[in-house]
Design a protein around this motif. Structure first.
Motif, PDB file in Angstrom:
ATOM      1  N   GLY A 124       0.816  -1.195  -0.043  1.00  0.00           N
ATOM      2  CA  GLY A 124      -0.035  -0.059  -0.055  1.00  0.00           C
ATOM      3  C   GLY A 124       0.710   1.236   0.066  1.00  0.00           C
ATOM      4  N   GLY A 125       1.948   1.278   0.710  1.00  0.00           N
ATOM      5  CA  GLY A 125       2.859   2.381   0.838  1.00  0.00           C
ATOM      6  C   GLY A 125       3.469   2.538  -0.464  1.00  0.00           C
ATOM      7  N   GLN A 126       4.026   1.516  -1.325  1.00  0.00           N
ATOM      8  CA  GLN A 126       4.740   1.659  -2.282  1.00  0.00           C
ATOM      9  C   GLN A 126       3.679   2.002  -3.582  1.00  0.00           C
ATOM     10  OE1 GLN A 126       5.996  -2.451  -2.534  1.00  0.00           O
ATOM     11  NE2 GLN A 126       8.056  -1.833  -1.585  1.00  0.00           N
ATOM     12  N   ARG A 127       2.516   1.690  -3.308  1.00  0.00           N
ATOM     13  CA  ARG A 127       1.404   2.168  -4.385  1.00  0.00           C
ATOM     14  C   ARG A 127       1.286   3.777  -4.208  1.00  0.00           C
ATOM     15  NH1 ARG A 127      -3.148  -2.262  -5.427  1.00  0.00           N
ATOM     16  NH2 ARG A 127      -2.264  -3.639  -4.490  1.00  0.00           N
ATOM     17  N   GLN A 128       1.215   4.220  -2.996  1.00  0.00           N
ATOM     18  CA  GLN A 128       0.749   5.668  -2.702  1.00  0.00           C
ATOM     19  C   GLN A 128       2.065   6.305  -3.150  1.00  0.00           C
ATOM     20  OE1 GLN A 128      -1.453   7.212  -3.037  1.00  0.00           O
ATOM     21  NE2 GLN A 128      -2.294   7.938  -0.802  1.00  0.00           N
ATOM     22  N   ARG A 129       3.262   5.921  -3.091  1.00  0.00           N
ATOM     23  CA  ARG A 129       4.665   6.438  -3.691  1.00  0.00           C
ATOM     24  C   ARG A 129       4.435   6.614  -5.122  1.00  0.00           C
ATOM     25  NH1 ARG A 129       9.197   6.399  -0.017  1.00  0.00           N
ATOM     26  NH2 ARG A 129       8.795   5.475   1.755  1.00  0.00           N
ATOM     27  N   VAL A 130       3.722   5.568  -5.756  1.00  0.00           N
ATOM     28  CA  VAL A 130       3.499   5.597  -7.113  1.00  0.00           C
ATOM     29  C   VAL A 130       2.680   6.813  -7.573  1.00  0.00           C
ATOM     30  CG1 VAL A 130       2.618   4.306  -9.257  1.00  0.00           C
ATOM     31  CG2 VAL A 130       4.137   2.983  -7.735  1.00  0.00           C
ATOM     32  N   ALA A 131       1.628   6.648  -6.779  1.00  0.00           N
ATOM     33  CA  ALA A 131       0.364   7.805  -7.014  1.00  0.00           C
ATOM     34  C   ALA A 131       1.076   9.257  -6.945  1.00  0.00           C
ATOM     35  CB  ALA A 131      -0.626   7.593  -6.150  1.00  0.00           C
ATOM     36  N   ILE A 132       1.935   9.294  -5.872  1.00  0.00           N
ATOM     37  CA  ILE A 132       2.569  10.669  -5.854  1.00  0.00           C
ATOM     38  C   ILE A 132       3.606  11.070  -6.935  1.00  0.00           C
ATOM     39  CG2 ILE A 132       4.160  11.973  -4.303  1.00  0.00           C
ATOM     40  CD1 ILE A 132       3.109  10.312  -1.796  1.00  0.00           C
ATOM     41  N   ALA A 133       4.260   9.946  -7.347  1.00  0.00           N
ATOM     42  CA  ALA A 133       5.246  10.149  -8.600  1.00  0.00           C
ATOM     43  C   ALA A 133       4.422  10.345  -9.743  1.00  0.00           C
ATOM     44  CB  ALA A 133       5.986   8.771  -9.033  1.00  0.00           C
ATOM     45  N   ARG A 134       3.290   9.667 -10.018  1.00  0.00           N
ATOM     46  CA  ARG A 134       2.479  10.105 -11.132  1.00  0.00           C
ATOM     47  C   ARG A 134       2.019  11.683 -10.971  1.00  0.00           C
ATOM     48  NH1 ARG A 134      -3.251   6.770 -11.596  1.00  0.00           N
ATOM     49  NH2 ARG A 134      -3.283   7.755  -9.516  1.00  0.00           N
ATOM     50  N   ALA A 135       1.577  12.095  -9.912  1.00  0.00           N
ATOM     51  CA  ALA A 135       1.229  13.518  -9.668  1.00  0.00           C
ATOM     52  C   ALA A 135       2.435  14.464 -10.136  1.00  0.00           C
ATOM     53  CB  ALA A 135       0.613  13.729  -8.173  1.00  0.00           C
ATOM     54  N   LEU A 136       3.380  14.087  -9.683  1.00  0.00           N
ATOM     55  CA  LEU A 136       4.874  14.833  -9.990  1.00  0.00           C
ATOM     56  C   LEU A 136       5.229  14.954 -11.496  1.00  0.00           C
ATOM     57  CD1 LEU A 136       6.842  14.179  -6.699  1.00  0.00           C
ATOM     58  CD2 LEU A 136       5.419  16.312  -7.363  1.00  0.00           C
ATOM     59  N   MET A 137       4.810  13.695 -12.040  1.00  0.00           N
ATOM     60  CA  MET A 137       5.208  13.672 -13.597  1.00  0.00           C
ATOM     61  C   MET A 137       4.973  14.801 -14.206  1.00  0.00           C
ATOM     62  SD  MET A 137       6.680  10.735 -14.303  1.00  0.00           S
ATOM     63  CE  MET A 137       6.407   9.994 -16.212  1.00  0.00           C
ATOM     64  N   LEU A 138       3.878  15.366 -14.007  1.00  0.00           N
ATOM     65  CA  LEU A 138       3.302  16.552 -14.715  1.00  0.00           C
ATOM     66  C   LEU A 138       3.781  17.780 -14.144  1.00  0.00           C
ATOM     67  CD1 LEU A 138      -0.470  15.174 -14.815  1.00  0.00           C
ATOM     68  CD2 LEU A 138       0.862  15.497 -16.754  1.00  0.00           C
ATOM     69  N   GLU A 139       4.788  17.983 -13.311  1.00  0.00           N
ATOM     70  CA  GLU A 139       5.525  19.023 -12.759  1.00  0.00           C
ATOM     71  C   GLU A 139       4.524  20.084 -12.490  1.00  0.00           C
ATOM     72  OE1 GLU A 139       8.712  20.102 -15.362  1.00  0.00           O
ATOM     73  OE2 GLU A 139       9.347  17.853 -15.647  1.00  0.00           O
ATOM     74  N   PRO A 140       3.497  19.690 -11.546  1.00  0.00           N
ATOM     75  CA  PRO A 140       2.589  20.596 -10.829  1.00  0.00           C
ATOM     76  C   PRO A 140       3.417  21.751  -9.803  1.00  0.00           C
ATOM     77  CG  PRO A 140       2.507  18.705  -9.658  1.00  0.00           C
ATOM     78  CD  PRO A 140       3.387  18.553 -10.868  1.00  0.00           C
ATOM     79  N   GLU A 141       2.565  22.737  -9.571  1.00  0.00           N
ATOM     80  CA  GLU A 141       3.243  23.530  -8.472  1.00  0.00           C
ATOM     81  C   GLU A 141       2.392  23.226  -7.073  1.00  0.00           C
ATOM     82  OE1 GLU A 141       4.201  27.467  -9.326  1.00  0.00           O
ATOM     83  OE2 GLU A 141       4.118  27.336 -11.709  1.00  0.00           O
ATOM     84  N   VAL A 142       1.173  22.792  -7.237  1.00  0.00           N
ATOM     85  CA  VAL A 142       0.712  22.505  -6.340  1.00  0.00           C
ATOM     86  C   VAL A 142       0.135  21.172  -6.305  1.00  0.00           C
ATOM     87  CG1 VAL A 142      -1.839  22.978  -5.287  1.00  0.00           C
ATOM     88  CG2 VAL A 142      -0.568  24.821  -6.573  1.00  0.00           C
ATOM     89  N   LEU A 143       0.079  20.213  -4.946  1.00  0.00           N
ATOM     90  CA  LEU A 143      -0.487  19.032  -4.899  1.00  0.00           C
ATOM     91  C   LEU A 143      -1.660  19.199  -3.765  1.00  0.00           C
ATOM     92  CD1 LEU A 143       2.517  16.360  -4.237  1.00  0.00           C
ATOM     93  CD2 LEU A 143       1.085  16.868  -6.463  1.00  0.00           C
ATOM     94  N   LEU A 144      -2.735  18.592  -4.220  1.00  0.00           N
ATOM     95  CA  LEU A 144      -3.863  18.666  -3.701  1.00  0.00           C
ATOM     96  C   LEU A 144      -4.103  16.899  -3.067  1.00  0.00           C
ATOM     97  CD1 LEU A 144      -6.028  20.340  -6.276  1.00  0.00           C
ATOM     98  CD2 LEU A 144      -5.077  21.267  -4.027  1.00  0.00           C
ATOM     99  N   LEU A 145      -3.655  16.959  -1.649  1.00  0.00           N
ATOM    100  CA  LEU A 145      -3.487  15.779  -1.035  1.00  0.00           C
ATOM    101  C   LEU A 145      -4.882  15.298  -0.231  1.00  0.00           C
ATOM    102  CD1 LEU A 145      -0.013  16.951   0.152  1.00  0.00           C
ATOM    103  CD2 LEU A 145      -0.473  15.104  -1.242  1.00  0.00           C
ATOM    104  N   ASP A 146      -5.594  14.205  -0.685  1.00  0.00           N
ATOM    105  CA  ASP A 146      -6.749  14.055  -0.101  1.00  0.00           C
ATOM    106  C   ASP A 146      -6.739  12.676   0.803  1.00  0.00           C
ATOM    107  OD1 ASP A 146      -9.502  13.816   0.779  1.00  0.00           O
ATOM    108  OD2 ASP A 146     -10.339  13.672  -1.161  1.00  0.00           O
ATOM    109  N   GLU A 147      -6.445  13.072   2.162  1.00  0.00           N
ATOM    110  CA  GLU A 147      -6.344  12.068   3.147  1.00  0.00           C
ATOM    111  C   GLU A 147      -5.056  11.016   2.577  1.00  0.00           C
ATOM    112  OE1 GLU A 147      -8.203  11.586   5.863  1.00  0.00           O
ATOM    113  OE2 GLU A 147     -10.086  12.643   5.558  1.00  0.00           O
ATOM    114  N   PRO A 148      -4.045  11.622   2.464  1.00  0.00           N
ATOM    115  CA  PRO A 148      -3.119  10.628   1.436  1.00  0.00           C
ATOM    116  C   PRO A 148      -2.521   9.501   2.264  1.00  0.00           C
ATOM    117  CG  PRO A 148      -2.071  12.692   2.290  1.00  0.00           C
ATOM    118  CD  PRO A 148      -3.384  12.526   2.574  1.00  0.00           C
ATOM    119  N   THR A 149      -2.690   9.406   3.643  1.00  0.00           N
ATOM    120  CA  THR A 149      -2.130   8.351   4.210  1.00  0.00           C
ATOM    121  C   THR A 149      -3.035   7.429   5.222  1.00  0.00           C
ATOM    122  OG1 THR A 149      -1.722   9.683   6.297  1.00  0.00           O
ATOM    123  CG2 THR A 149       0.184   9.246   4.414  1.00  0.00           C
TER     124      THR A 149
END
Ligand code: ADP
Ligand code: MG
Length: 245
Positions: free
Chosen positions: A141-166
């Motif tokens: 689960g933790g590794q998958r959430q890291r993948v989800a974070i990596a996916r969001a960062l692929m797009l080089e956003p300035e803002v991350l909207l984190l909805d109950e990320p853990t």
């Protein structure tokens, strides 16, 4: 970085119409982490989805990086703010290899094919580049959430909207993921809006927190307030009393 004025969201028509977010305002400076805390159903995710451009039921004004956004966003505006969802099991396609999970947003947003970015993106979230070949069910689960974070960062956003990320993760890995998010924020000067019902998570991560109740913000607490358990409203006081912060 984010300026919101009088944001309201209602779902349904006529008798069934329900005002879920009631004219809330907030602003978040670049590099800051704003928390939103409140009980289940109070409207936290609806606020984030409106900010992300995933929900079009909103009224009011949303400014991102100084520009007011319309309900239909330009591609540049969509890239600015990316969402990380609570449940990495449902937010990642179960039958796609991790590399495909990571490149798909790049391709759909016409940001190049993205394949060369997969290895570095995984390493940046503390996973081996070789995980690119794996399927989601081969990850924790933790590794998958890291993948989800990596996916969001692929797009080089300035803002991350984190909805109950853990919230969906084992307690033992929650802190690791939160620490990763803190490090990434610092490295990339990211701006976060972090939603949680867990005051310990909020206290660990946030510079400032808005307390939400029934669609409205009823209190605002600084890091110092959080540290000393200071509140300015009965509701926040009750919320704190019921928590283990
Ligand atoms: N698309 C939707 N259609 C109808 N009602 C919705 C929709 N999304 C959320 N709601 C309702 O809005 C309220 C707030 O939901 P939500 O923002 O998910 O709360 P939270 O994230 O604080 O738990 C809930 O009562 C929920 O059922
Ligand atoms: Mg929610």
């Amino acid at each position: 970085m984010i300026d919101v004025k009088d944001l309201s969201v209602a779902f349904g028509q006529g008798e069934a119409r329900k005002q879920v977010v009631k004219s809330v305002s907030l602003s978040v400076a670049k590099g800051e982490t704003l928390g939103i805390v409140g009980e289940s159903g109070c409207g936290k995710s609806t606020v984030l989805r409106s900010l992300a451009g995933l929900d079009r039921h909103w009224e009011g004004e949303i400014k991102l990086a100084g520009t007011a956004v319309a309900k239909t966003r330009t591609r540049e505006q969509l890239l600015l703010a990316q969402m990380v969802f609570q449940d990495p099991y449902s937010s990642i396609h179960p039958r796609h290899r991790i590399e495909r999970v990571l490149v798909e947003p790049m391709q759909s947003m016409k940001r190049g094919d993205g394949w060369d970015k997969v290895g570095p993106a995984l390493e940046q979230v503390g996973l081996p580049a070789a995980f690119a070949e794996r399927f989601p069910h081969e990850l924790s689960g933790g590794q998958r959430q890291r993948v989800a974070i990596a996916r969001a960062l692929m797009l080089e956003p300035e803002v991350l909207l984190l909805d109950e990320p853990t919230s969906a993760l084992d307690v033992s890995v929650q802190a690791e993921v939160l620490n990763l998010l803190s490090d990434l924020r610092e490295q990339r000067n990211l701006t976060y809006v972090l939603v949680s019902h867990d005051l310990a998570v909020i206290g660990h991560m946030c510079d400032r927190v808005l307390v939400m109740k029934d669609g409205s913000f009823v209190d605002e607490l600084t890091r110092d307030d959080l540290k000393h358990g200071r509140t300015h409203s009965d509701y926040a006081r009750e919320l704190f009393a019921a928590s283990y912060l």
